[in-house]
Motif scaffolding. Structure first.
Motif, PDB file in Angstrom:
ATOM      1  N   SER A  59       5.306   3.797  -3.108  1.00 24.44           N
ATOM      2  CA  SER A  59       5.085   5.174  -2.657  1.00 24.44           C
ATOM      3  C   SER A  59       4.391   5.210  -1.301  1.00 24.44           C
ATOM      4  CB  SER A  59       4.247   5.926  -3.700  1.00 24.44           C
ATOM      5  OG  SER A  59       2.986   5.268  -3.890  1.00 24.44           O
ATOM      6  N   GLU A  60       3.609   4.189  -0.972  1.00 25.39           N
ATOM      7  CA  GLU A  60       2.929   4.150   0.325  1.00 25.39           C
ATOM      8  C   GLU A  60       3.909   3.985   1.474  1.00 25.39           C
ATOM      9  OE1 GLU A  60       0.112   1.029   0.055  1.00 25.39           O
ATOM     10  OE2 GLU A  60      -1.207   2.086  -1.350  1.00 25.39           O
ATOM     11  N   ARG A  62       6.614   5.683   1.820  1.00 24.45           N
ATOM     12  CA  ARG A  62       7.143   7.023   2.130  1.00 24.45           C
ATOM     13  C   ARG A  62       8.643   6.969   2.466  1.00 24.45           C
ATOM     14  NH1 ARG A  62       3.052  10.924   3.250  1.00 24.45           N
ATOM     15  NH2 ARG A  62       0.952  10.026   3.232  1.00 24.45           N
ATOM     16  N   MET A  64      12.277   8.003   2.482  1.00 25.92           N
ATOM     17  CA  MET A  64      12.948   9.298   2.329  1.00 25.92           C
ATOM     18  C   MET A  64      14.435   9.118   2.013  1.00 25.92           C
ATOM     19  SD  MET A  64      10.325  11.120   2.780  1.00 25.92           S
ATOM     20  CE  MET A  64      11.042  12.754   2.725  1.00 25.92           C
ATOM     21  N   TYR A  81      15.795  10.819  -1.220  1.00 27.01           N
ATOM     22  CA  TYR A  81      14.670  11.360  -1.981  1.00 27.01           C
ATOM     23  C   TYR A  81      14.898  12.839  -2.279  1.00 27.01           C
ATOM     24  CZ  TYR A  81       9.866  12.731  -3.089  1.00 27.01           C
ATOM     25  OH  TYR A  81       8.757  13.240  -3.705  1.00 27.01           O
ATOM     26  N   ILE A 151      12.041   6.551   6.979  1.00 21.69           N
ATOM     27  CA  ILE A 151      10.666   6.646   6.507  1.00 21.69           C
ATOM     28  C   ILE A 151      10.025   7.901   7.089  1.00 21.69           C
ATOM     29  CG2 ILE A 151       8.434   5.457   6.408  1.00 21.69           C
ATOM     30  CD1 ILE A 151      10.589   3.975   4.935  1.00 21.69           C
ATOM     31  N   ASP A 152       9.207   8.553   6.308  1.00 20.02           N
ATOM     32  CA  ASP A 152       8.429   9.696   6.797  1.00 20.02           C
ATOM     33  C   ASP A 152       7.471   9.211   7.882  1.00 20.02           C
ATOM     34  OD1 ASP A 152       6.923  11.934   7.263  1.00 20.02           O
ATOM     35  OD2 ASP A 152       6.475  12.316   5.146  1.00 20.02           O
ATOM     36  N   ALA A 155       3.790   7.959   7.569  1.00 21.79           N
ATOM     37  CA  ALA A 155       3.378   6.596   7.249  1.00 21.79           C
ATOM     38  C   ALA A 155       2.738   5.938   8.470  1.00 21.79           C
ATOM     39  CB  ALA A 155       4.582   5.780   6.772  1.00 21.79           C
TER      40      ALA A 155
END
Length: 564
Positions: A59-60, A62, A64, A81, A151-152, A155
């Motif tokens: 979860s770290e 992130r 997507m 996601y 990735i978001d 992060a």
């Protein structure tokens, strides 16, 4: 910050590389790349990215969305996601997803991890895109597909926020020749305007030398990261830097004042500590100079040089005392030797004059053996007792040896054969008197006398070798322990020489070393049952003016041995 960001990137790359553990999927991608089949079948593989996204990523991270494409840019599997916010295929997106950078990377020669980004208007977020090219691990390294992870940007932003003051610094990350992928900080309109201008420079044409450090009221700080083609840029207010500089200056002045006081105190104690061993050493040396010769310097101090100096000074004192004791011993030895010489010279003329008279009577009585024996014995005594000159020549030494051997043959009826190999250029070389006769006597007495063999032989040779005079006395007798004897010769103990019963090898060796130096003298080579070789090695010494001396012709073994 850079280290933590790069650690995050490496973790993402490691998680993406786990797709190689999906062996069946990799084989299908290879088949498509080789042209064996048109595409990877959807059955069984479409949900593979969902599995990878859920099981491999935390979860770290992130994560997507994640897309897998084959070598022909055909979508194989996808994970999203939020299916409403991300397209089913990045090449069929309704908005600008910056896919031209992906195609440029996929069709290019690069094999490293590509980092790019775009703005997702549906999610209203900056998205960071990682693209990893898949290929065969062989010599050709053929491309078989590629994996896209989105990735978001939070992060990256969460890491960047740890290291900057968001109220005064505007920070962004941007790949070279690409768009900005993440920004953070409370930027005003001026900072946003300057950032957009700089972003276009980095995106379209970038040379780090073209960027200035000052833009209006802001300083630009940029750090490159060549491993992943990233640039970290920050706009900092000049007023903040000035205030920070003043604060640092005040702090540094206070610290420097405190350090100056500490250094002064430290230097004072250090100076006392450094000079104390030297002062103690000087005091000890002064006391030794005034007569306390048993004192020694204590080899202590802060410096290795002081310790070495103290140790060497003590060793020098020990050597000086040892040399004084040796000098005293040698002086006693010389005095005793001179006394013995004086005793030995009492009425020598009476002795060899009597022998000459006996030789004349024997000749008159027609007894040549007795006459020759008396003549040779007289010559031996005359040469031995003549101490007017410390040196003699090889020629005279050989004459003395021949006279001695003749006397010994008559006395013992020797069955030893003699061989003389004396080089002509050595005849006038200088030697201390009576050097050869003791060695010859030792060879006959201890080497040949008790040997039961018919071919007893004694060889005496003299040559010049490597600028030195080399004299060898060699026999084929019983042999001896050469190692122990060579140890005694090298040690050259004056007490051992002084207490000797007769003039022997130790005496000759001691005189040679005293005259020519410790590196010269006698060396013995012997094997039990085979014989012994005694070598004299000394420098070549000539007389400046040849002096006439007594020349006694020795009697040979071929002389008559009977009396008539």
């Amino acid at each position: 910050m850079q280290a933590e960001l790069m650690t995050f990137v490496r973790n993402i790359r490691t998680e993406m590389l786990t797709i190689y553990s999906e062996y069946d999927l990799i084989e299908e991608l290879r088949s498509v790349a080789k042209g064996s089949q048109e595409k990877v079948p959807a059955d069984g593989y479409w949900w593979r990215n969902w599995y990878l996204g859920r099981k491999r990523f935390s979860s770290e991270d992130r994560l997507m969305a994640m897309y897998l494409y084959d070598a022909n840019n055909q979508l194989v599997s996808a994970y999203r996601y939020n299916c409403q916010m991300f397209p089913r295929d990045i090449y069929k997106s309704e908005y600008d997803a910056n896919t031209e950078r992906v195609l440029e990377y996929v069709n290019g020669e690069r094999t490293d991890l590509m980092i790019s980004g775009y703005y997702n208007p549906l999610e209203e977020k900056d998205i960071i895109r990682f693209v990893l090219k898949l290929h065969n691990y062989d010599e050709e390294r053929q491309k078989i597909g590629y994996l896209v992870c989105e990735i978001d940007s939070m992060a990256f932003a969460s890491i960047m926020n740890k290291y900057v003051d968001l109220s005064h610094v505007y920070l962004w990350m941007q790949p070279v020749n690409d768009r900005t992928i993440v920004t953070t900080g409370d930027a005003n309109d001026d900072q946003k305007r300057i950032q957009k201008q700089l972003s276009r420079v980095i995106q379209n044409y970038y040379d780090s030398n073209t960027l200035e450090q000052e833009y209006e009221d802001y300083y630009l700080i940029h750090v490159g990261q060549t491993e992943n083609n990233l640039e970290a840029c920050a706009l900092v207010s000049q007023s903040l830097l000035t205030a920070t500089q003043r604060s640092l200056t005040r702090s540094l002045m206070v610290i420097m004042g405190m350090m100056l006081v500490v250094v002064c105190v430290f230097v004072m104690f250090l100076s006392q500590w450094l000079t104390r061993p030297t002062e103690q050493m000087l005091e000890t040396i002064e006391r030794i100079k005034n007569g306390e010769t048993q004192l020694r310097v204590q080899p202590v101090g802060w410096s290795e040089e002081l310790k070495v100096l103290g140790t060497e000074f003590n060793d020098m004192l020990d050597r000086v005392q040892a040399m004084a004791q040796e000098e005293y011993k040698y002086r006693l030895l010389v005095e005793r030797t001179e006394y013995k010489m004086l005793q030995a010279q009492i009425n020598p003329h009476f002795l060899y004059n009597t022998l000459n008279t006996m030789s004349g009577i024997a000749t008159a009585q027609n007894c040549p053996l007795v006459s020759g024996l008396c003549h040779s014995l007289s010559a031996v005594f005359r040469y031995s007792l003549n101490m007017t000159d410390e040196f003699s020549t090889v020629q005279k030494e050989m004459e003395h040896v021949k006279n001695y051997l003749y006397v010994m043959d008559v006395r013992s009826g020797s069955d030893v054969s003699y061989e003389y190999q004396i080089a002509e250029e050595t005849l006038q070389d200088q030697l201390p008197r009576i050097c050869l006769q003791p060695i010859v006597e030792n060879a006959i007495t201890h080497g040949l006398r008790n040997v039961r063999r018919k071919d007893k032989k004694l060889t005496i040779s003299a040559v010049h070798e490597n600028g030195l005079l080399l004299i060898c006395v060699e026999d084929n007798g019983t042999g001896m322990d050469a190692e122990e004897m060579n140890h005694l010769l090298e040690k050259n103990d004056p007490k051992r020489v002084e207490t000797g019963v007769s003039i022997g090898i130790l005496n000759v060796n001691a005189r040679l070393k005293r005259v020519f130096g410790e590196e010269y003298g006698i060396l013995i080579d012997s094997r039990m049952g085979e014989g012994t070789k005694v070598s004299i090695r000394v420098p070549i010494l000539k007389k400046k003016e040849e002096q006439e001396g007594e020349n006694y012709e020795p009697y040979g073994k071929n002389q008559s041995t009977g009396c008539r």
